[in-house]
Structure formats: C-alpha cells, structure tokens
Write an enzyme that holds these catalytic residues in place. Structure first.
Site, short mmCIF file in Angstrom:
data_model
loop_
_atom_site.label_atom_id
_atom_site.label_comp_id
_atom_site.label_asym_id
_atom_site.label_seq_id
_atom_site.Cartn_x
_atom_site.Cartn_y
_atom_site.Cartn_z
N CYS A 113 -3.73 -0.19 7.79
CA CYS A 113 -4.99 0.51 7.59
C CYS A 113 -6.13 -0.15 8.35
CB CYS A 113 -5.33 0.58 6.09
SG CYS A 113 -5.35 -1.03 5.28
N GLU B 149 -8.21 4.73 -0.89
CA GLU B 149 -8.36 4.21 0.47
C GLU B 149 -7.63 5.18 1.38
OE1 GLU B 149 -6.32 0.87 3.17
OE2 GLU B 149 -6.82 0.19 1.15
#
Length: 476
Positions: free
Chosen positions: A253, A219
């Site tokens: 994020c 990620e």
C-alpha cells in the site's frame, strides 16, 4: 452464510463480556502469549502462506515476526494505560456556572469486524494490526478471511485461539458472501478494512444502510508521491526507487507510484536504467494481476508522440508463467496536470510515473490536486529546497519521509498509517502503531459518580498508576 456469520458474532459478543472486564494487565499477558504462539508455530504457518501467496520463506517468516511484535507492542500499551485517557475534573462550586465532579475515560466499543488484506497474510490479516489493537482495547473480533489465503487464515486463527482465554474472542468467516451479513450484524459496532477503493465503498454503503451506522476505518489506496529536489543524488534515488517499486512485486500500500524529478539533471535516465535491470514476479492472486495489467494498459494508452507521456522503462518478467513486469512511465509536469485525476489513480503493483518539472516552485499547485496518500517523500541534500513544499505535503499524507522510501511501516508508538481520502476513510486514525487502539474505544463521562462505583482508572489515589489528567494538569 448468514447463519454462520450470526453464530460467529454472537459467540464473540458473549466472550467479549468477560474480556471487557479483564484488567489491562491480564490482557497484556494474553497478548504476549499470542506472540509466543505465533513464533512457536512459524514453521507450519509460513509454508501454508507460501503455497497460497508465493511470497517466500524469508518474507513470510519476517512477517510472522512483525505480527508477533505487534502483539508485544500492545501489551506495552496496556501496561502504560494512557490509551484510556483518564481525565478527572473535581467539583468546583466557584466556577461559573458551578462545576460538578466529572471524570472521563475510554471503554471498548464492542464486537469489531475485520476484513483481511490480500498482500499481508499475517500482519494485516487474521492476527494483524486491526485484530490485535481491538483485542487490546477489550473488544472481541470477527475476521472475514481473504480469499487469497484461506488455509493460512484457518491455521493462524487456530494458533491465536489456543492462547486466548476464550477461543470465541476471535471469530473467523470465509467467502465473499460473508461480508454483507457481517457488516450488517446488529452486534457489530465497528469495521476495520484494508483493500481496494471499490471494496471500501461497498462496505461503507452497507454501513450506511444499517439502522444504526457504525464507524468504518478503511485503508483503500495510495499513490505515495515522491518529490526529488535538485540537490538529491540521481544514482541513490534511482537505485532506492527501483528497489522500493519492485519489493514484493509492488504489492504494498506504500508503493511509490509517483516520482517528481527535475528535468535535465540525469534522474530520468538513472531511474530508467535501474528499473530496466529489475525483474517482476507472480502476483498474489489472478484478480490482482488482472487489475495491474489493466492499470498498465490504461497508462500505456496515454503515451505517445505529442502527448507528453511516454514509456520510460520495463523490467524483466521474472520466474513463473503468470509473472508480470515492472513498468515505469514518464510525463512532463504540464501533461501530468492535464491528465489528472486519471494519471494519479493507483496502479497496484510495480508501476509508477516519473513526472519531470522545470522549477520546483511549479510543484505545489500540482501536488495540491493529488488524492490523499498514506505517505509523501522528499529527497534532497539541502533541506531549504523543501521549505515551500512541506506545508502542501502535510495536508496530503499521513507520514512524511525524508531521504528514504515509503515501503516498510515501523510498528511503534509514533507511527501514523493513514491519510486523507482515499488513503483512508478517517485520516485522524491509524491502522499501524500504538494509536490504532483508539479506533475501538469510546469515551464515557461519569458525573458526581459514587467513588466505589468508579472505574479504578478514574479513582482518586490512582490505584492502577495510569496516566491521569487531574483538574487540567497531567499526573503520572
């Protein structure tokens, strides 16, 4: 360093032999013991994390509780048994060509290497989602601790290990130099990573240089676009955006980095006022702070008369000598499109661009040019306004949000936390939720196998009661 890494991986691999053979019901009990241990030791874990991250007691206690809930979720996943995806096709001599007896299920892939994230010292770190999902799958884990919270990592590992049947199931290594030998180790069979795009590319390069390249689940970054349509409420959008943007000093994020708003409807002014009333704070590490300041400077250089880009608002710096301020820029849709792809690069921290559009029909062409994201959000009172945008967003992001904000990722069965590059390296997989276990499993098919040698999950009569698909039909 290579010797330290090698020892940790070899011990994990040895411990993994018995763990792989442990029935899922027993692994579930172990995961629940880990959850209990984390909560029991919260009083010593959160102060250590606060000293290293400045995130505060409320946030850190909440994160410990979230981490414990992840272990409990996967205990439920193991008891359900659906993760093995048991499939049985009985022999059929009448088929063309004749079909043998074929049965398939998933098995643990082996030693998993996990790179801890900077912004979640518990939930995406030593005891985070990658670790618990791998342990649930039957895989041992070796974690590379993040340099931003080394003591927290050691303490967390000690707490988890006391609840494991073999402490070597969770290895822990420290230091930048540990990354390469960990990824290259021949006994490591997959890598989980949460971090920057540059870091992810470096890990991928190491994997590509292996004689046997292995799966990489990374990620890496996300701008999480928000589309505000004319029927939305400017006041609600402004207050919600400002709160989401500055949560945790923007170090999520899922931070909303792009917001598309109708021009001349009061959204720009409301957002500017809401952001001006916010305060920043101290970021997790000096490296993250420097990256944020560089990103803000990059955007500021694009602003000016005649550019179509301007500084919209700045918040206050908050407490702390090294505190940063929230910054929001504004751009016309045409100027934003002309500035792509640079204007759509993630600026990790409390910064965003407000993009003004004249007609929502102009949005799909620009949205298609954005990089992949973990989330995409729509704000509207009239669902019909979004009909033409939804097909674009479905290809852009892994999670679509209606009249909400992307910060905060629920730990549940249905969650998907992934998306097209650079949000993740494998958009078909998630790093949060029950489905994240699939990353650490590999299928094996058994053809005409003796019944006594078949795994229990694939036997006729289904002695474990797992979900099976038999001759094309699901059976409980």
């Amino acid at each position: 360093m290579a010797q330290t890494v090698n020892a940790a991986v070899e011990r994990a691999a040895a411990a993994g032999v018995a763990w792989r053979a442990t029935p899922a019901s027993e692994r579930a009990l172990v995961l629940e013991r880990v959850a209990d241990a984390l909560l029991e030791h919260a009083g010593e874990l959160w102060p250590a994390a606060d000293a290293e991250t400045h995130l505060g007691e409320v946030r850190l206690r909440g994160e410990i509780a979230r981490t414990a809930s992840q272990f409990r979720l996967f205990a439920g996943v193991l008891r359900d048994g659906g993760h093995v995806e048991a499939v049985i096709d009985h022999a059929d001599p009448r088929a063309t060509p004749p079909r043998p007896d074929v049965r398939r299920m998933n098995h643990p892939i082996g030693v998993v290497a996990v790179f801890s994230a900077s912004n979640f010292p518990f939930a995406f770190s030593v005891a985070g989602g990658d670790t618990v999902s791998a342990l649930a799958a039957g895989c041992p884990v070796v974690v590379k601790a993040h340099e931003g919270h080394p003591r927290t990592s050691d303490l967390t590992a000690a707490v988890v290990r006391q609840a494991l049947p073999d402490p070597d199931l969770l290895g822990l290594v420290h230091g930048f130099d540990a990354g390469a030998p960990l990824v290259r180790h021949p006994l490591v069979t997959a890598v989980g990573f949460t971090g920057s795009q540059a870091g992810g590319r470096a890990v991928q390069a190491l994997i590509n240089d292996r004689p046997d390249p292995i799966p990489f689940y990374g990620e890496l970054g996300s701008v999480n676009p928000v589309v505000v349509l004319p029927s939305a409420d400017p006041s609600a959008v402004a207050s919600g955006f400002a709160a989401s943007l500055t949560l945790g000093v923007g170090q999520f994020c899922t931070n909303p980095g792009l917001v598309f708003v109708p021009e001349g409807s009061g959204f720009e002014q409301a957002i500017g006022a809401a952001v001006a009333a916010t305060t920043g704070g101290v970021m997790l590490t000096a490296k993250i702070r420097d990256g944020y300041l560089h990103g803000v400077e990059r955007l500021a250089k694009r602003a000016g008369p005649g550019t179509g880009v301007a500084v919209l608002a700045s918040g206050g710096p908050g407490a702390g000598q090294d505190a940063v301020t929230p910054r929001v820029f504004a751009a016309d849709l045409e100027a934003f499109a002309d500035g792509l792809p640079e204007l759509a690069e993630e600026c990790f921290g409390p910064a965003a661009i407000i993009v003004k559009y004249q007609d929502s029909s102009d949005l799909p062409a620009v949205l298609r040019r954005l990089p992949g994201s973990l989330t995409a959000t729509v704000h509207a009172a009239d669902p019909e306004e979004a009909r033409g945008i939804v097909p674009v967003l479905q290809r852009l992001a892994g999670r679509l949000i209606w009249n909400g904000w992307p910060t905060g990722v629920a730990v549940c069965w249905a969650m998907h936390h992934g998306g097209p590059w650079p949000a993740s390296t494998t958009p078909a997989h998630t790093s949060v939720g029950a489905a994240s276990i699939r990353r650490w499993l590999a299928p094996v098919a058994y053809q005409d196998w003796p019944p006594g040698l078949l795994p229990c999950e694939l036997r006729d009569g289904n002695p474990l009661g797992v979900p099976q698909r038999v001759d094309g039909r699901p059976r409980a």
